[in-house]
Design a protein around this motif. Structure first.
Motif, PDB file in Angstrom:
ATOM      1  N   PHE A 302      -2.433  57.942  96.612  1.00 25.95           N
ATOM      2  CA  PHE A 302      -2.916  59.127  95.902  1.00 25.95           C
ATOM      3  C   PHE A 302      -4.140  59.729  96.584  1.00 25.95           C
ATOM      4  O   PHE A 302      -4.611  60.787  96.183  1.00 25.95           O
ATOM      5  N   CYS A 303      -4.670  59.064  97.591  1.00 28.14           N
ATOM      6  CA  CYS A 303      -5.837  59.566  98.313  1.00 28.14           C
ATOM      7  C   CYS A 303      -5.372  60.534  99.397  1.00 28.14           C
ATOM      8  O   CYS A 303      -4.705  60.138 100.359  1.00 28.14           O
ATOM      9  N   LYS A 304      -5.734  61.803  99.282  1.00 28.87           N
ATOM     10  CA  LYS A 304      -5.211  62.832 100.188  1.00 28.87           C
ATOM     11  C   LYS A 304      -6.218  63.283 101.246  1.00 28.87           C
ATOM     12  O   LYS A 304      -5.846  63.693 102.324  1.00 28.87           O
ATOM     13  N   ASN A 305      -7.510  63.237 100.911  1.00 30.02           N
ATOM     14  CA  ASN A 305      -8.513  63.819 101.793  1.00 30.02           C
ATOM     15  C   ASN A 305      -9.620  62.798 102.055  1.00 30.02           C
ATOM     16  O   ASN A 305     -10.425  62.490 101.181  1.00 30.02           O
ATOM     17  N   LEU A 306      -9.647  62.251 103.258  1.00 28.78           N
ATOM     18  CA  LEU A 306     -10.628  61.216 103.593  1.00 28.78           C
ATOM     19  C   LEU A 306     -12.057  61.740 103.557  1.00 28.78           C
ATOM     20  O   LEU A 306     -12.993  61.012 103.207  1.00 28.78           O
ATOM     21  N   LYS A 307     -12.241  63.011 103.897  1.00 30.11           N
ATOM     22  CA  LYS A 307     -13.585  63.577 103.972  1.00 30.11           C
ATOM     23  C   LYS A 307     -14.202  63.724 102.583  1.00 30.11           C
ATOM     24  O   LYS A 307     -15.324  63.265 102.340  1.00 30.11           O
ATOM     25  N   THR A 308     -13.469  64.353 101.664  1.00 31.78           N
ATOM     26  CA  THR A 308     -14.041  64.620 100.344  1.00 31.78           C
ATOM     27  C   THR A 308     -14.069  63.373  99.460  1.00 31.78           C
ATOM     28  O   THR A 308     -14.825  63.326  98.489  1.00 31.78           O
ATOM     29  N   VAL A 317     -11.381  60.023  90.177  1.00 36.38           N
ATOM     30  CA  VAL A 317     -10.816  61.368  90.324  1.00 36.38           C
ATOM     31  C   VAL A 317      -9.464  61.284  91.047  1.00 36.38           C
ATOM     32  O   VAL A 317      -9.217  60.364  91.831  1.00 36.38           O
ATOM     33  N   LEU A 318      -8.610  62.254  90.748  1.00 34.60           N
ATOM     34  CA  LEU A 318      -7.301  62.355  91.373  1.00 34.60           C
ATOM     35  C   LEU A 318      -7.141  63.744  91.971  1.00 34.60           C
ATOM     36  O   LEU A 318      -7.202  64.752  91.255  1.00 34.60           O
ATOM     37  N   ASP A 319      -6.965  63.809  93.255  1.00 30.65           N
ATOM     38  CA  ASP A 319      -6.767  65.067  93.966  1.00 30.65           C
ATOM     39  C   ASP A 319      -5.328  65.525  93.761  1.00 30.65           C
ATOM     40  O   ASP A 319      -4.388  64.915  94.270  1.00 30.65           O
ATOM     41  N   ILE A 320      -5.127  66.592  92.972  1.00 34.18           N
ATOM     42  CA  ILE A 320      -3.764  67.088  92.715  1.00 34.18           C
ATOM     43  C   ILE A 320      -3.503  68.405  93.442  1.00 34.18           C
ATOM     44  O   ILE A 320      -2.646  69.184  93.045  1.00 34.18           O
ATOM     45  N   SER A 321      -4.231  68.643  94.521  1.00 31.14           N
ATOM     46  CA  SER A 321      -4.042  69.892  95.279  1.00 31.14           C
ATOM     47  C   SER A 321      -2.611  70.027  95.792  1.00 31.14           C
ATOM     48  O   SER A 321      -2.101  71.141  95.931  1.00 31.14           O
ATOM     49  N   PRO A 328      -8.060  73.190  95.624  1.00 29.63           N
ATOM     50  CA  PRO A 328      -8.789  71.918  95.529  1.00 29.63           C
ATOM     51  C   PRO A 328      -9.101  71.524  94.087  1.00 29.63           C
ATOM     52  O   PRO A 328     -10.249  71.566  93.640  1.00 29.63           O
ATOM     53  N   ILE A 329      -8.065  71.127  93.364  1.00 29.26           N
ATOM     54  CA  ILE A 329      -8.220  70.742  91.959  1.00 29.26           C
ATOM     55  C   ILE A 329      -8.191  69.219  91.848  1.00 29.26           C
ATOM     56  O   ILE A 329      -7.318  68.561  92.420  1.00 29.26           O
ATOM     57  N   TYR A 330      -9.137  68.706  91.121  1.00 26.73           N
ATOM     58  CA  TYR A 330      -9.247  67.265  90.914  1.00 26.73           C
ATOM     59  C   TYR A 330      -9.215  66.983  89.413  1.00 26.73           C
ATOM     60  O   TYR A 330      -9.873  67.676  88.628  1.00 26.73           O
ATOM     61  N   ALA A 374      -4.428  60.922  71.768  1.00 26.04           N
ATOM     62  CA  ALA A 374      -5.489  61.792  72.273  1.00 26.04           C
ATOM     63  C   ALA A 374      -5.447  61.719  73.793  1.00 26.04           C
ATOM     64  O   ALA A 374      -5.757  60.676  74.368  1.00 26.04           O
ATOM     65  N   LYS A 375      -5.029  62.808  74.415  1.00 29.56           N
ATOM     66  CA  LYS A 375      -4.982  62.880  75.878  1.00 29.56           C
ATOM     67  C   LYS A 375      -6.206  63.661  76.330  1.00 29.56           C
ATOM     68  O   LYS A 375      -6.329  64.865  76.071  1.00 29.56           O
ATOM     69  N   ARG A 376      -7.109  62.988  77.015  1.00 30.61           N
ATOM     70  CA  ARG A 376      -8.376  63.584  77.400  1.00 30.61           C
ATOM     71  C   ARG A 376      -8.496  63.603  78.919  1.00 30.61           C
ATOM     72  O   ARG A 376      -8.540  62.555  79.558  1.00 30.61           O
ATOM     73  N   ILE A 377      -8.525  64.783  79.474  1.00 24.00           N
ATOM     74  CA  ILE A 377      -8.646  64.930  80.920  1.00 24.00           C
ATOM     75  C   ILE A 377      -9.638  66.050  81.241  1.00 24.00           C
ATOM     76  O   ILE A 377      -9.890  66.940  80.424  1.00 24.00           O
ATOM     77  N   GLN A 378     -10.176  65.980  82.429  1.00 28.26           N
ATOM     78  CA  GLN A 378     -11.148  66.968  82.891  1.00 28.26           C
ATOM     79  C   GLN A 378     -10.625  67.648  84.140  1.00 28.26           C
ATOM     80  O   GLN A 378     -10.053  66.993  85.018  1.00 28.26           O
ATOM     81  N   VAL A 379     -10.810  68.957  84.200  1.00 28.41           N
ATOM     82  CA  VAL A 379     -10.387  69.740  85.360  1.00 28.41           C
ATOM     83  C   VAL A 379     -11.609  70.046  86.211  1.00 28.41           C
ATOM     84  O   VAL A 379     -12.610  70.597  85.721  1.00 28.41           O
ATOM     85  N   ASN A 380     -11.529  69.660  87.467  1.00 25.87           N
ATOM     86  CA  ASN A 380     -12.631  69.865  88.404  1.00 25.87           C
ATOM     87  C   ASN A 380     -12.125  70.609  89.644  1.00 25.87           C
ATOM     88  O   ASN A 380     -10.937  70.560  89.960  1.00 25.87           O
ATOM     89  N   MET A 381     -13.048  71.267  90.332  1.00 30.17           N
ATOM     90  CA  MET A 381     -12.729  71.862  91.621  1.00 30.17           C
ATOM     91  C   MET A 381     -13.782  71.410  92.637  1.00 30.17           C
ATOM     92  O   MET A 381     -14.860  70.936  92.256  1.00 30.17           O
ATOM     93  N   MET A 382     -13.448  71.549  93.903  1.00 35.23           N
ATOM     94  CA  MET A 382     -14.320  71.034  94.957  1.00 35.23           C
ATOM     95  C   MET A 382     -14.837  72.151  95.851  1.00 35.23           C
ATOM     96  O   MET A 382     -14.130  73.105  96.161  1.00 35.23           O
TER      97      MET A 382
END
Length: 459
Positions: A302-308, A317-321, A328-330, A374-382
């Motif tokens: 599930f790790c897509k980007n070694l740099k970030t 965090v999960l990179d779902i880009s 770049p959505i995490y 209860a499904k609790r998730i957070q939407v992040n961007m990079m």
């Protein structure tokens, strides 16, 4: 003669007691088989069963509550490279999943296919303010283009449109879309949503093999995903979490697929709870679900980007880009619960709390139905540092920035709880009481008659 009759009567009583006790003992395995057969029959997804009636309907009210992260020092971040400081703003609540499944097709191979319609209706009475409330948030277009476009081109687009790293938008705009001046198109966290569908889903009905009931056979016509560069990560495992096979074993994990995070996950038993007089098993996502590969090697694919991700050492965090068109959505748990400390060091104002931020399912163990969740998730961007993009020149490190976290929740209502107890639990309890009463009465009669007979012989 009277003594003989008395002895014969006591012997007869002992025999009757033994027979009654025997019937009670026999009823236990027979009754268990009856219960098992009835539950498994009603759990099959086919017309005429309890499971089917619940499955085709919209079911209990499902609500999505949104909490936004409002940036309080946007100018200091841009001008001085300060660490962003956020405050939580919410909830803003919407009713979702109020539409029943569509295009339901029962297939010859004991599967059923359907589309899940999506929609959201704002609930002012359950919100802290109107949809028109303003939030200072990350610029979705700038952050989205950062990982896709060459920096020189993005700088020109930012300058021409007078865009910046942060923007002021309403709750409604951020969630459901607005016309962005830089991209000249509609941008939104969940755009498009209303009037769209999730699926097609094809699931097993459980007919002839109840252990498969609800398990997803395919999603959008495919039996595996293509978002990840690995067969294991691309697996579609388990159900959609609305139900599981009957007679749930708390020692075993439950598996389910979530299209929101583009992967399958598992949940482990935490504790038994009481829900309106019904015992349920609470299952939660384990901290290892989003652990770094060094702690959970299964997450390596599930790790897509070694740099970030700092060589895949970042947890939480999960990179779902790869399933979001390269944007770049995490995905994470709210406030980066179980996440690496550095995530909360790069954005100040976050306070993870397990009681408020973890995901759980409350499953009734006999039927396998999820009665509360209860499904609790957070939407992040990079975003990260840049030598060419003016609004990023003061940024010192790659930052996974929280935009909003949501709590999607539902629970059975009082009427459904009463029906559930009447139709299932009360019948099981009645059979259990009958078994115990026969066994206890029989043993008591047998023991009393045997004691009286023995005493009579001695005297």
């Amino acid at each position: 003669m009277g003594c003989c009759n008395r002895s014969n009567g006591l012997i007869a009583g002992a025999v009757i007691g033994a027979v009654v006790a025997f019937l009670g003992g026999i009823l236990i395995p027979v009754g268990n088989r009856i219960i098992k057969g009835t539950v498994e029959k009603e759990a099959v997804i086919e017309p005429g069963t309890t499971a089917y009636d619940n499955w085709v309907s919209a079911g209990a009210n499902v609500y999505r509550q949104f909490w936004f992260f409002d940036v309080t020092n946007a100018n200091e971040v841009l001008q001085n490279g300060a660490i962003p400081v956020v405050v939580e703003k919410g909830p803003y609540t919407y009713r979702t999943r109020y539409l029943p499944k569509e295009n339901i097709t029962l297939n010859p191979n004991e599967t059923a296919s359907f589309l899940l319609p999506l929609g959201a209706i704002f609930e002012p009475s359950m919100s802290v303010g109107p949809e028109e409330d303003n939030v200072t948030s990350l610029n979705l277009a700038v952050a989205g283009a950062y990982s896709i476009l060459p920096e020189e081109i993005l700088e020109i687009m930012i300058m021409l449109s007078k865009s910046s790293l942060f923007q002021h938008r309403t709750v409604k705009e951020l969630l459901w879309g607005y016309t962005d001046p830089m991209l000249k198109g509609t941008v939104g966290l969940f755009e498009p949503y209303n009037g769209t569908y999730d699926g097609y889903y094809t699931v097993y009905t459980g007919k002839n093999d109840i252990s498969k009931v609800g398990i997803i056979d395919s999603w959008k016509g495919h039996r595996s995903l293509d978002f990840w560069d690995d067969k294991y990560c691309n697996m579609i495992n388990g159900t959609d979490a609305s139900s599981f096979q009957p007679f749930v074993d708390k020692k075993e994990s439950l598996y389910f697929f979530s299209s929101d995070i583009c992967r399958s996950v598992s949940a482990g038993f935490k504790e038994s709870k009481d829900l309106k007089g019904i015992e349920v098993y609470r299952y939660t996502l384990l901290p290892s679900t989003l652990a770094a590969p060094k702690d959970n090697p299964d997450n390596a694919c599930f790790c897509k980007n070694l740099k970030t991700t700092k060589n895949c050492t970042v947890a939480g965090v999960l990179d779902i880009s790869s399933c979001q068109g390269g944007k770049p959505i995490y995905i994470s748990l709210p406030h980066f619960l179980y996440g690496s400390p550095y995530l909360r060091e790069n954005v100040l104002g976050l306070n993870p709390n397990e009681d408020h931020h973890y995901t759980f399912l409350d499953v009734e163990p006999t039927s396998g139905f999820t009665l509360r969740f209860a499904k609790r998730i957070q939407v992040n961007m990079m975003y990260g540092p840049s030598k060419h993009i003016t609004v990023l020149k003061k940024v010192k490190d790659y930052t996974i920035f929280p935009i909003v976290w949501l709590n999607e929740t539902a629970a059975l209502d009082d009427e459904t709880a009463d029906m559930f107890k009447k139709e299932l639990i009360s019948r099981i309890e009645m059979l259990d009481m009958t078994q115990k009463a026969l066994l206890g009465t029989g043993v008591s009669i047998f023991a009393l008659c045997l004691i009286a007979y023995t005493v009579g012989r001695i005297l």
